[in-house]
Design a protein around this motif. Structure first.
Motif: not given
Length: 371
Positions: A45-49, A158-159, A74-80, A139-148
């Motif tokens: 999703g988007r980090a602004d969620y 980035a790769d 303020g860091r977005l994190r993901a966990f099991a 978890l990585g963010c790019w241009q407001g998008f968040a990926f896991v």
């Protein structure tokens, strides 16, 4: 697997489609989950969620339960989403919390994943609470998008994205705001929905009364480097995010190059489509819930300045109507296609020259599965 993929591997003009079993087989789906969704970067999703510390959501992707939370820094994190004591699911839905408390035995974690209170462990020997924090997921963010990525040894986001940014830099995606989200459960295979999303061959039939526009020229770009494919459409600078005869917002003033000429539709493998238009951006996540079910999660975003307009709530309804119309049409045809593919009488077909990205997508999938 007892399937023949030689025809799919041929050049487009000679190529055949995937065997129908690829869309219906539980064994094939399990291989996709293990080799694609558990190893690749997946959009969440988007980090602004999650704007504030403690904001969280509990998610599931291909059977993997995890949670996303913004920590105190303020860091977005993901966990099991699994307690380190005896594995109970910790959170449901979405909301905000100051700590994460297991509903089973009361183990308590900070919003940074550390174990703060291990109930019942006061007599345990050689127990170090620091070793039993929540299992963190990259978890990585790019241009407001968040990926896991569920692979702890994965390459950086980035790769995966490669040079994608050069196509999209003039939109200012990182400063856009999400204004609407919707989720649809569709009885089809995730590949079918992805394939449909990256071809316009069906527009003259499925979307003939809504978004079809045969006058638009298209250019296909295949990511190199980067795990993506892209369609650039030249509509003379007109938005394609509206139905004909409806008014919208002015174009984004910073657009340049192909972005200023029309829409750009891209697939970030494996299952994220991003549509960038001259006035807006939308995206969808086509998430597998088994071989015969996909969750189509759709969101619409606008530049912050557009969303702040006094007439925004009125004009944006025209955009919502366009997307609701097109999504309903896509959902219906997706279920009809799957019903045919699921028949024991179904057989592979042939690709049209108008389906280059469907051919590319299917070959990418076979590459990931070593088939």
């Amino acid at each position: 697997m007892e399937m023949d993929f030689e025809a799919v591997r041929r050049p487009l003009a000679e190529a055949g489609t995937l065997p129908p079993e690829c869309y219906t087989s539980g064994a094939f789906h399990r291989r996709e989950v293990a080799r694609i969704f558990m190893r690749r970067w997946n959009l969440i999703g988007r980090a602004d969620y999650w704007p504030e510390p403690g904001d969280y959501v509990a998610l599931t992707l291909a059977g993997a339960e995890y949670l996303v939370i913004r920590d105190g820094d303020g860091r977005l994190r993901a966990f099991a989403n699994s307690c380190r004591h005896r594995g109970a699911r910790l959170l449901d839905g979405e909301g905000r919390c100051e700590r994460i408390v297991c509903p089973y035995h009361g183990w308590t974690y900070g919003i940074d994943g550390r174990l703060d209170f291990a109930n019942g462990m006061d007599r345990a020997r050689n127990f170090d609470p620091q070793e039993y924090g929540l299992v963190e997921i990259p978890l990585g963010c790019w241009q407001g998008f968040a990926f896991v990525n569920f692979d702890p040894g994965c390459a950086p986001l980035a790769d995966h994205l490669g040079d994608l940014g050069r196509h999209l830099e003039s939109y200012g995606l990182g400063d856009m705001v999400t204004v609407r989200r919707a989720e649809y459960s569709v009885r089809t295979n995730w590949k079918s929905y992805v394939e449909n999303s990256m071809e316009s061959f069906h527009h003259a039939t499925v979307h003939r009364n809504s978004v079809n526009d045969p006058s638009i020229g298209k250019t296909v770009v295949r990511g190199a480097p980067g795990e993506y494919v892209l369609v650039q459409s030249d509509s003379g600078g007109r938005t394609r995010a509206l139905l004909k005869g409806t008014d919208g917002f002015p174009p984004i003033p910073t657009l340049a190059g192909p972005a200023a000429l029309g829409s750009q539709y891209l697939l970030v493998y494996p299952a994220t489509m991003i549509g960038c238009d001259v006035d807006s951006m939308w995206f969808k996540q086509m998430l597998p819930d088994g071989p015969d079910r996909v969750r189509n999660v759709v969101a619409i975003c606008f530049p912050r300045e557009t969303a702040a307009r006094a007439d925004f709530d009125t004009v944006v309804q025209h955009y919502y109507r366009r997307f609701e119309t097109a999504i309903a049409e896509d959902n219906e045809i997706a279920e009809r296609q799957f019903a045919g593919l699921a028949s024991p009488l179904a057989r592979p077909g042939r690709f049209s020259h108008r389906e280059p990205l469907v051919h590319a997508i299917d070959n990418w999938i076979l590459d990931q599965l070593d088939l």
